[in-house]
Design an enzyme around this catalytic site. Structure first.
Site, PDB file in Angstrom:
ATOM      1  N   HIS A  98       0.837  -1.209   0.000  1.00  0.00           N
ATOM      2  CA  HIS A  98       0.000   0.000   0.000  1.00  0.00           C
ATOM      3  C   HIS A  98       0.867   1.253   0.000  1.00  0.00           C
ATOM      4  CE1 HIS A  98       0.715  -1.241   4.171  1.00  0.00           C
ATOM      5  NE2 HIS A  98       0.713   0.058   4.472  1.00  0.00           N
ATOM      6  N   HIS A 100       1.023   5.187   1.153  1.00  0.00           N
ATOM      7  CA  HIS A 100       0.455   6.203   2.043  1.00  0.00           C
ATOM      8  C   HIS A 100       0.497   7.564   1.345  1.00  0.00           C
ATOM      9  CE1 HIS A 100       0.604   4.062   6.048  1.00  0.00           C
ATOM     10  NE2 HIS A 100       1.488   3.323   5.393  1.00  0.00           N
TER      11      HIS A 100
END
Ligand code: AMP
Ligand code: ZN
Length: 137
Positions: A98, A100
């Site tokens: 992922h 950020h």
């Protein structure tokens, strides 16, 4: 698979989604560094950045750039930090790749990158080791 982000992708658990296409989803981080802190994930599960296929990485960053522009505009940010924590030592706690996106304003007082100094020939030694490692990787 017992992965929170896979469950968010399949809507098995709830998240506040802000973007979705055939291959990626973006949603608000449940514990934001600042309001609007957003995570962008590929729908396919890869445990960490360094095992994510390069073609997925390329698209992930394209989507992240687009989502970041929206986060930035919507939160009236002056800028944003965009990053990946790769591995436990780097602070990774969710084992699904992922990105950020953390919107920033000049007055927010966050100091995310405490810096240091190289001593003597240390920079050249480290650089030489990195050049070698890139060649054989
Ligand atoms: P990392 O340290 O890079 O693995 O970051 C994982 C991030 O996921 C943290 O910032 C958490 O606050 C966030 N997070 C964990 N669970 C959820 C969830 N269910 N929904 C949204 N964000 C989450
Ligand atoms: Zn997953």
């Amino acid at each position: 698979m017992d992965c929170i982000f896979c469950k968010i992708v399949t809507n098995t658990i709830q998240a506040v989604k802000v973007y979705e296409d055939a291959e990626f989803v973006a949603f608000l981080d449940i514990h934001p560094v600042r309001p609007g802190h957003t995570l962008v994930v590929p729908k396919v599960h890869y445990a960490r950045f360094d095992v994510t296929p390069p073609e997925v990485v390329a698209k992930l960053w394209q989507v992240a750039q687009k989502v970041a522009a929206g986060v930035s505009r919507a939160t009236q940010a002056d800028g944003y930090n965009i990053s990946i924590n790769n591995g436990r030592a780097a602070g990774q706690v969710i084992w699904h790749t992922h990105v950020h996106i953390i919107p920033r304003v000049s007055s927010d007082g966050l100091d995310l990158w405490p810096q240091s100094e190289y001593q003597g020939s240390e920079a050249e030694r480290v650089a030489q080791a990195i050049r070698q490692a890139i060649k054989i990787s």
